[in-house]
Design a protein around this motif. Structure first.
Motif, PDB file in Angstrom:
ATOM      1  N   SER A 104      -1.651  -7.863 -57.483  1.00 19.94           N
ATOM      2  CA  SER A 104      -0.947  -8.718 -58.430  1.00 19.94           C
ATOM      3  C   SER A 104       0.538  -8.739 -58.089  1.00 19.94           C
ATOM      4  CB  SER A 104      -1.173  -8.224 -59.861  1.00 19.94           C
ATOM      5  OG  SER A 104      -0.686  -6.909 -59.987  1.00 19.94           O
ATOM      6  N   ARG A 105       1.220  -9.799 -58.540  1.00 14.84           N
ATOM      7  CA  ARG A 105       2.642  -9.959 -58.256  1.00 14.84           C
ATOM      8  C   ARG A 105       3.385 -10.360 -59.526  1.00 14.84           C
ATOM      9  NH1 ARG A 105      -1.483 -12.592 -55.981  1.00 14.84           N
ATOM     10  NH2 ARG A 105      -0.471 -14.561 -55.569  1.00 14.84           N
ATOM     11  N   PRO A 106       4.632  -9.900 -59.678  1.00  9.26           N
ATOM     12  CA  PRO A 106       5.428 -10.398 -60.799  1.00  9.26           C
ATOM     13  C   PRO A 106       5.773 -11.870 -60.590  1.00  9.26           C
ATOM     14  CG  PRO A 106       6.775  -9.017 -59.373  1.00  9.26           C
ATOM     15  CD  PRO A 106       5.357  -8.922 -58.865  1.00  9.26           C
ATOM     16  N   LEU A 107       6.074 -12.563 -61.681  1.00  2.33           N
ATOM     17  CA  LEU A 107       6.378 -13.988 -61.591  1.00  2.33           C
ATOM     18  C   LEU A 107       7.605 -14.250 -60.724  1.00  2.33           C
ATOM     19  CD1 LEU A 107       5.665 -15.219 -65.233  1.00  2.33           C
ATOM     20  CD2 LEU A 107       4.127 -15.182 -63.256  1.00  2.33           C
ATOM     21  N   SER A 108       8.555 -13.336 -60.730  1.00  2.00           N
ATOM     22  CA  SER A 108       9.757 -13.527 -59.900  1.00  2.00           C
ATOM     23  C   SER A 108       9.406 -13.518 -58.414  1.00  2.00           C
ATOM     24  CB  SER A 108      10.789 -12.438 -60.216  1.00  2.00           C
ATOM     25  OG  SER A 108      10.249 -11.153 -59.970  1.00  2.00           O
ATOM     26  N   PHE A 109       8.441 -12.699 -58.019  1.00  2.00           N
ATOM     27  CA  PHE A 109       7.985 -12.665 -56.624  1.00  2.00           C
ATOM     28  C   PHE A 109       7.353 -14.004 -56.253  1.00  2.00           C
ATOM     29  CE2 PHE A 109       4.962 -11.855 -53.238  1.00  2.00           C
ATOM     30  CZ  PHE A 109       5.674 -11.025 -52.374  1.00  2.00           C
ATOM     31  N   THR A 110       6.523 -14.526 -57.167  1.00  2.00           N
ATOM     32  CA  THR A 110       5.863 -15.816 -56.921  1.00  2.00           C
ATOM     33  C   THR A 110       6.897 -16.923 -56.766  1.00  2.00           C
ATOM     34  OG1 THR A 110       3.887 -15.120 -58.114  1.00  2.00           O
ATOM     35  CG2 THR A 110       4.256 -17.495 -57.916  1.00  2.00           C
ATOM     36  N   ARG A 111       7.931 -16.873 -57.586  1.00  2.00           N
ATOM     37  CA  ARG A 111       8.951 -17.925 -57.537  1.00  2.00           C
ATOM     38  C   ARG A 111       9.827 -17.842 -56.295  1.00  2.00           C
ATOM     39  NH1 ARG A 111      13.321 -19.428 -62.333  1.00  2.00           N
ATOM     40  NH2 ARG A 111      14.395 -21.073 -61.164  1.00  2.00           N
ATOM     41  N   PHE A 112      10.290 -16.647 -55.965  1.00  2.00           N
ATOM     42  CA  PHE A 112      11.320 -16.542 -54.933  1.00  2.00           C
ATOM     43  C   PHE A 112      10.808 -16.137 -53.551  1.00  2.00           C
ATOM     44  CE2 PHE A 112      13.657 -15.834 -58.949  1.00  2.00           C
ATOM     45  CZ  PHE A 112      14.502 -16.926 -58.864  1.00  2.00           C
ATOM     46  N   VAL A 113       9.655 -15.465 -53.472  1.00  2.04           N
ATOM     47  CA  VAL A 113       9.126 -15.022 -52.179  1.00  2.04           C
ATOM     48  C   VAL A 113       7.923 -15.865 -51.758  1.00  2.04           C
ATOM     49  CG1 VAL A 113       8.171 -13.082 -50.877  1.00  2.04           C
ATOM     50  CG2 VAL A 113       9.974 -12.679 -52.579  1.00  2.04           C
ATOM     51  N   GLU A 114       6.941 -15.973 -52.648  1.00  2.00           N
ATOM     52  CA  GLU A 114       5.743 -16.756 -52.304  1.00  2.00           C
ATOM     53  C   GLU A 114       6.043 -18.236 -52.134  1.00  2.00           C
ATOM     54  OE1 GLU A 114       1.733 -15.699 -54.107  1.00  2.00           O
ATOM     55  OE2 GLU A 114       3.124 -14.750 -55.517  1.00  2.00           O
ATOM     56  N   ARG A 115       6.943 -18.756 -52.943  1.00  2.00           N
ATOM     57  CA  ARG A 115       7.194 -20.194 -52.932  1.00  2.00           C
ATOM     58  C   ARG A 115       7.562 -20.723 -51.551  1.00  2.00           C
ATOM     59  NH1 ARG A 115      11.743 -23.298 -56.637  1.00  2.00           N
ATOM     60  NH2 ARG A 115      10.981 -25.414 -56.301  1.00  2.00           N
ATOM     61  N   PRO A 116       8.569 -20.167 -50.868  1.00  2.00           N
ATOM     62  CA  PRO A 116       8.878 -20.704 -49.535  1.00  2.00           C
ATOM     63  C   PRO A 116       7.772 -20.449 -48.511  1.00  2.00           C
ATOM     64  CG  PRO A 116      10.260 -18.803 -50.022  1.00  2.00           C
ATOM     65  CD  PRO A 116       9.559 -19.154 -51.284  1.00  2.00           C
ATOM     66  N   LEU A 117       7.071 -19.305 -48.639  1.00  3.88           N
ATOM     67  CA  LEU A 117       5.977 -19.022 -47.711  1.00  3.88           C
ATOM     68  C   LEU A 117       4.830 -20.015 -47.892  1.00  3.88           C
ATOM     69  CD1 LEU A 117       5.824 -15.118 -47.857  1.00  3.88           C
ATOM     70  CD2 LEU A 117       6.516 -16.534 -45.907  1.00  3.88           C
ATOM     71  N   ALA A 118       4.433 -20.256 -49.151  1.00  2.42           N
ATOM     72  CA  ALA A 118       3.334 -21.179 -49.420  1.00  2.42           C
ATOM     73  C   ALA A 118       3.687 -22.600 -48.998  1.00  2.42           C
ATOM     74  CB  ALA A 118       2.964 -21.143 -50.903  1.00  2.42           C
ATOM     75  N   LYS A 119       4.946 -22.974 -49.193  1.00  2.00           N
ATOM     76  CA  LYS A 119       5.389 -24.311 -48.792  1.00  2.00           C
ATOM     77  C   LYS A 119       5.307 -24.469 -47.280  1.00  2.00           C
ATOM     78  CE  LYS A 119       7.361 -28.322 -49.666  1.00  2.00           C
ATOM     79  NZ  LYS A 119       6.660 -29.372 -50.418  1.00  2.00           N
ATOM     80  N   PHE A 120       5.728 -23.447 -46.543  1.00  3.34           N
ATOM     81  CA  PHE A 120       5.723 -23.504 -45.084  1.00  3.34           C
ATOM     82  C   PHE A 120       4.299 -23.459 -44.528  1.00  3.34           C
ATOM     83  CE2 PHE A 120       5.720 -21.215 -40.993  1.00  3.34           C
ATOM     84  CZ  PHE A 120       6.439 -22.127 -40.230  1.00  3.34           C
ATOM     85  N   LEU A 121       3.458 -22.560 -45.058  1.00  6.55           N
ATOM     86  CA  LEU A 121       2.131 -22.326 -44.494  1.00  6.55           C
ATOM     87  C   LEU A 121       1.090 -23.351 -44.943  1.00  6.55           C
ATOM     88  CD1 LEU A 121       1.970 -18.449 -44.831  1.00  6.55           C
ATOM     89  CD2 LEU A 121       2.330 -19.772 -42.740  1.00  6.55           C
ATOM     90  N   MET A 122       1.166 -23.791 -46.220  1.00 11.22           N
ATOM     91  CA  MET A 122       0.100 -24.646 -46.759  1.00 11.22           C
ATOM     92  C   MET A 122       0.610 -25.944 -47.375  1.00 11.22           C
ATOM     93  SD  MET A 122      -2.304 -21.699 -48.479  1.00 11.22           S
ATOM     94  CE  MET A 122      -3.703 -22.794 -48.765  1.00 11.22           C
ATOM     95  N   GLY A 123       1.921 -26.105 -47.453  1.00  9.45           N
ATOM     96  CA  GLY A 123       2.483 -27.319 -48.028  1.00  9.45           C
ATOM     97  C   GLY A 123       2.371 -27.390 -49.529  1.00  9.45           C
ATOM     98  N   VAL A 124       2.265 -26.236 -50.200  1.00  4.47           N
ATOM     99  CA  VAL A 124       2.108 -26.212 -51.655  1.00  4.47           C
ATOM    100  C   VAL A 124       3.279 -25.487 -52.300  1.00  4.47           C
ATOM    101  CG1 VAL A 124      -0.412 -26.281 -51.490  1.00  4.47           C
ATOM    102  CG2 VAL A 124       0.739 -24.072 -51.661  1.00  4.47           C
ATOM    103  N   GLU A 125       3.493 -25.781 -53.570  1.00  4.95           N
ATOM    104  CA  GLU A 125       4.512 -25.110 -54.362  1.00  4.95           C
ATOM    105  C   GLU A 125       3.837 -24.088 -55.272  1.00  4.95           C
ATOM    106  OE1 GLU A 125       7.687 -25.474 -54.157  1.00  4.95           O
ATOM    107  OE2 GLU A 125       8.054 -27.416 -53.243  1.00  4.95           O
TER     108      GLU A 125
END
Length: 194
Positions: A104-125
């Motif tokens: 599990s991840r805190p919401l801040s991790f999802t917003r600031f870390v996962e967001r750019p990774l997901a955008k780059f790897l899968m094109g999603v926000e």
């Protein structure tokens, strides 16, 4: 502003004629278990299929649609296979090997870390605010690329499974262009009492 969470799966796929579908199958939510289908037509219409008015009201409080159709609608998904039956649509998607995110991840991790990774790897926000002012955090638990799928609409086969040919544009994000089944939790914050 209350933070609520819904848990289930989002399955998405395009078909050869230009129809695109995003299926939500939610096991836990403030309105109980429910399913919905966001349908992007080849001519750019955004249509919501919902089983009842409560579901339609909840989904349209977050996303924008040109048309809402309410009637007998059954969705099922176990994270590997997703099916839809009702309102003229019969859809079947089958996924391949699962990719699991085991923590599990805190919401801040999802917003600031996962967001750019997901955008780059899968094109999603993974984080954003809809045009209705609703903030959402998408936290995937696992995903599968869809290996096979069929869709029949009003008795007409919609053709071969394909990538999304164009966005649906109901919210701030789009599903992966490649058909996928994603098991996830979504945290939602309304800007008002809903």
């Amino acid at each position: 502003m209350e933070l609520i969470r819904i848990r289930g799966s989002i399955s998405s796929a395009g078909f050869a004629g230009g129809n695109r579908f995003v299926v939500g199958h939610w096991e836990r939510s403030p309105i109980g278990p429910f399913g919905d289908v966001m349908w992007g037509t080849p001519d750019g219409q955004r249509i919501l299929l919902a089983g009842n008015q409560k579901v339609a009201d909840f989904v349209t409080s977050i996303y924008n649609f040109d048309d809402v159709r309410i009637g007998d609608l059954q969705t099922e998904s176990d994270g590997r296979v997703t099916t839809v039956e009702g309102l003229g649509l019969n859809l079947h998607l089958s996924g391949g090997i699962a990719r699991v995110i085991p923590f599990s991840r805190p919401l801040s991790f999802t917003r600031f870390v996962e967001r750019p990774l997901a955008k780059f790897l899968m094109g999603v926000e993974t984080f954003g605010t809809s045009s209705r002012g609703v903030s959402e955090w998408y936290q995937a638990k696992q995903w599968r690329w869809v290996k096979s799928g069929t869709a029949v609409l009003d008795g007409n086969n919609l053709g071969e499974l394909s990538n999304f040919s164009q966005p649906i544009e109901v919210g701030f994000s789009e599903p992966p262009s490649k058909p996928a089944i994603v098991s996830l939790q979504v945290a939602i914050r309304f800007p008002f009492d809903n």
